[in-house]
Design a protein around this motif. Sequence first.
Motif, PDB file in Angstrom:
ATOM      1  N   SER A  19       0.810  -1.218   0.000  1.00 52.30           N
ATOM      2  CA  SER A  19       0.000   0.000   0.000  1.00 52.30           C
ATOM      3  C   SER A  19       0.842   1.265   0.000  1.00 52.30           C
ATOM      4  N   PRO A  20       0.603   2.154  -0.973  1.00 55.61           N
ATOM      5  CA  PRO A  20       1.252   3.471  -0.952  1.00 55.61           C
ATOM      6  C   PRO A  20       0.851   4.233   0.301  1.00 55.61           C
ATOM      7  N   CYS A  21       1.804   4.932   0.903  1.00 52.39           N
ATOM      8  CA  CYS A  21       1.580   5.504   2.227  1.00 52.39           C
ATOM      9  C   CYS A  21       1.942   6.980   2.275  1.00 52.39           C
ATOM     10  N   GLY A  22       0.991   7.790   2.713  1.00 52.22           N
ATOM     11  CA  GLY A  22       1.239   9.213   2.958  1.00 52.22           C
ATOM     12  C   GLY A  22       1.340   9.432   4.453  1.00 52.22           C
ATOM     13  N   VAL A  23       0.238   9.877   5.081  1.00 48.56           N
ATOM     14  CA  VAL A  23       0.231   9.995   6.543  1.00 48.56           C
ATOM     15  C   VAL A  23       0.084   8.621   7.202  1.00 48.56           C
ATOM     16  N   GLY A  24      -0.296   7.613   6.420  1.00 45.95           N
ATOM     17  CA  GLY A  24      -0.444   6.261   6.954  1.00 45.95           C
ATOM     18  C   GLY A  24      -1.876   5.887   7.283  1.00 45.95           C
ATOM     19  N   GLY A  25      -2.815   6.767   6.999  1.00 46.73           N
ATOM     20  CA  GLY A  25      -4.217   6.503   7.326  1.00 46.73           C
ATOM     21  C   GLY A  25      -4.841   5.447   6.434  1.00 46.73           C
ATOM     22  N   SER A  26      -4.735   5.628   5.125  1.00 46.07           N
ATOM     23  CA  SER A  26      -5.372   4.649   4.242  1.00 46.07           C
ATOM     24  C   SER A  26      -4.697   3.278   4.312  1.00 46.07           C
ATOM     25  N   PRO A  27      -3.355   3.209   4.239  1.00 45.44           N
ATOM     26  CA  PRO A  27      -2.759   1.874   4.352  1.00 45.44           C
ATOM     27  C   PRO A  27      -2.949   1.284   5.746  1.00 45.44           C
ATOM     28  N   GLY A  28      -2.983   2.143   6.762  1.00 46.34           N
ATOM     29  CA  GLY A  28      -3.158   1.664   8.140  1.00 46.34           C
ATOM     30  C   GLY A  28      -4.555   1.109   8.357  1.00 46.34           C
ATOM     31  N   GLY A  35       0.074  12.391  -3.707  1.00 43.86           N
ATOM     32  CA  GLY A  35      -0.708  11.712  -2.669  1.00 43.86           C
ATOM     33  C   GLY A  35       0.145  11.249  -1.498  1.00 43.86           C
ATOM     34  N   LEU A  36       1.461  11.214  -1.716  1.00 43.44           N
ATOM     35  CA  LEU A  36       2.362  10.692  -0.683  1.00 43.44           C
ATOM     36  C   LEU A  36       3.304  11.764  -0.162  1.00 43.44           C
ATOM     37  N   ALA A  37       3.107  13.012  -0.599  1.00 43.37           N
ATOM     38  CA  ALA A  37       4.019  14.107  -0.255  1.00 43.37           C
ATOM     39  C   ALA A  37       3.727  14.620   1.142  1.00 43.37           C
ATOM     40  N   LEU A  57      -2.755   4.717 -13.788  1.00 40.53           N
ATOM     41  CA  LEU A  57      -2.742   5.093 -12.369  1.00 40.53           C
ATOM     42  C   LEU A  57      -1.975   6.395 -12.220  1.00 40.53           C
ATOM     43  N   GLU A  58      -2.277   7.162 -11.157  1.00 41.91           N
ATOM     44  CA  GLU A  58      -1.434   8.322 -10.901  1.00 41.91           C
ATOM     45  C   GLU A  58      -0.128   7.829 -10.273  1.00 41.91           C
ATOM     46  N   PRO A  59       0.932   8.649 -10.328  1.00 38.79           N
ATOM     47  CA  PRO A  59       2.248   8.159  -9.885  1.00 38.79           C
ATOM     48  C   PRO A  59       2.236   7.525  -8.489  1.00 38.79           C
ATOM     49  N   SER A  60       1.579   8.171  -7.521  1.00 40.12           N
ATOM     50  CA  SER A  60       1.537   7.613  -6.158  1.00 40.12           C
ATOM     51  C   SER A  60       1.047   6.173  -6.140  1.00 40.12           C
ATOM     52  N   ALA A  61       0.092   5.902  -7.009  1.00 40.98           N
ATOM     53  CA  ALA A  61      -0.645   4.642  -6.939  1.00 40.98           C
ATOM     54  C   ALA A  61       0.119   3.457  -7.511  1.00 40.98           C
ATOM     55  N   ALA A  82      -3.862  -0.073  -5.702  1.00 35.99           N
ATOM     56  CA  ALA A  82      -3.777   1.097  -6.589  1.00 35.99           C
ATOM     57  C   ALA A  82      -4.687   2.164  -6.003  1.00 35.99           C
ATOM     58  N   THR A  83      -4.108   3.293  -5.595  1.00 41.84           N
ATOM     59  CA  THR A  83      -4.862   4.202  -4.736  1.00 41.84           C
ATOM     60  C   THR A  83      -5.514   5.374  -5.457  1.00 41.84           C
ATOM     61  N   GLY A  84      -5.229   5.556  -6.746  1.00 39.56           N
ATOM     62  CA  GLY A  84      -5.896   6.673  -7.409  1.00 39.56           C
ATOM     63  C   GLY A  84      -5.476   6.856  -8.851  1.00 39.56           C
TER      64      GLY A  84
HETATM   65  C1  LIG Z   1      -3.851   9.758   0.149  1.00 40.21           C
HETATM   66  C2  LIG Z   1      -3.243   8.863  -0.824  1.00 40.21           C
HETATM   67  C3  LIG Z   1      -2.397   7.839  -0.417  1.00 40.21           C
HETATM   68  C4  LIG Z   1      -1.952   7.615   1.018  1.00 40.21           C
HETATM   69  O1  LIG Z   1      -2.943   7.676   2.014  1.00 40.21           O
HETATM   70  P1  LIG Z   1      -2.553   8.188   3.475  1.00 40.21           P
HETATM   71  O2  LIG Z   1      -3.779   8.033   4.276  1.00 40.21           O
HETATM   72  O3  LIG Z   1      -2.126   9.622   3.354  1.00 40.21           O
HETATM   73  O4  LIG Z   1      -1.417   7.348   3.940  1.00 40.21           O
HETATM   74  C5  LIG Z   1      -1.889   7.011  -1.393  1.00 40.21           C
HETATM   75  N1  LIG Z   1      -2.162   7.200  -2.704  1.00 40.21           N
HETATM   76  C6  LIG Z   1      -2.979   8.174  -3.126  1.00 40.21           C
HETATM   77  C7  LIG Z   1      -3.259   8.306  -4.583  1.00 40.21           C
HETATM   78  C8  LIG Z   1      -3.544   9.032  -2.205  1.00 40.21           C
HETATM   79  O5  LIG Z   1      -4.333  10.018  -2.639  1.00 40.21           O
END
Ligand SMILES: *Cc1c(COP(=O)(O)O)cnc(C)c1O
Length: 440
Positions: free
Chosen positions: A274-283, A337-339, A381-385, A417-419
């Motif tokens: 799972s791609p991770c930003g603040v960790g909410g969605s993967p968590g 999304g991960l910045a 997919l967008e780069p984050s995903a 794939a997150t977005g």
């Molecule tokens: C928000 C987001 C994430 C990460 O989610 P977090 O809750 O911030 O960890 C991953 N990929 C995409 C495309 C996002 O928009």
Amino acid sequence: MYSAKEIADFIDKEPLLQDVIALKSVVWINPNRKTKLETLDFSITKEDMLAAEALWNRFAPFFYEAFPETQKSDGILESPLKELPNMKRLLNENNSKIDGRFFLKCDNKLPIAGSIKARGGFYEVLHYAEKLALKAGILKDSDYRAFASPEFKKFFNNYKIGVGSTGNLGLSIGIISAALGFQVTVYMSADAKPWKKDLLRKKGVKVIEFSGDFSEAILAGRKQTKADAMAYFVDDENSKELFLGYSVGALRLAKQLELENIQVDAQHPLFVYSPCGVGGSPGGVAFGLKQIYGNHVHCFFVEPTHSPAVLTGLLTGKKSRISVQDIGIDNKTEADGLAVGRPSSFATSMSSHLISGLYTIEDSKLFQMLSQLMDTEQIFLEPSATAGLIGPQRVLETNYAVRNNLNMKNATHIVWATGGDLVPEKERLVYYNRGLAVLN
Ligand SMILES: *Cc1c(COP(=O)(O)O)cnc(C)c1O
């Protein structure tokens, strides 16, 4: 801030941090993962997750009414699970050794928001809207279609919602809040893409831009929203509701795996990247999957080498009390999304006991895989995903499978794939060409 001596002590204790600071792509295996889940004292439970799923079901008639694109799924927002035979072949030709089956969880295809934020972001706003409606006594006969009515919109127009975002969270909160009638303000960090701001403004959302990063946007948004008694702030750095909204994704995935006749047990390990930003969605997803599959699921997070917020928090033990800037990393990545420079305090304390590990990835690799996925599977997919696509290979570089005695021949790999679905055609082409440039 931390002194040079404190940073040196962190590195002494966790030498890997040296590589993280040097922006190397690293793989970290979590030594604190707990194998006896029942001994963990989490502030939320499986029952909370089931209650969150029930809320989604109550709101299905609202979505059916307000968003016609959800009618074919009876107002339920879910994304497909898709096997990637061609991408797997390509990765294996390029030195990956992926055993077992290789799937994409296509949250880029989630209706309305086109990203995983449709899970957490929508959920938190729905949860708040339901609370207000019940308190005001306007919800008659539990008919949730009323949330799409002009009367309800007028009622919610007395209330405000604020959120800080690098892009996708703002999009999801903005779209759903505006649809319900709320006055909504999105505080956008400097790295948010211009098309995301334009789209929100078109939907009647107030967008305030910041020259600083995500934490600064959140800080300003939190302050201004909380000063207003009629306003509610969706706090990505510390939100239980976002987390619960994401966790429902695990219940849905479990159903899809069952439909595919995929076993998950001691002989059939499940890997999720799972791609991770603040960790909410993967968590949230990891929490949910652990409730369902326990030790048979192995959850890995991915962060950009320039924004390893959760890894920094976990390696130093400081969690949300440290940012990547504190250790000299710039938090500059194309993966908007991960910045994120600082992790969610709520999510990180849970994930620290649940995840198997975390790896970091360079931006160039994200673009490379974006193009390869287009070429092999015709999926954008967008780069984050794309960050999870290289997961199986990165984990195999470690002794994780051997040490845990896992039968990798029977493994199922799921790349989350997150977005991507809302990215305009013009940007898609730019991204794709950047990936080709990396490959050539
Ligand atoms: C928000 C987001 C994430 C990460 O989610 P977090 O809750 O911030 O960890 C991953 N990929 C995409 C495309 C996002 O928009």
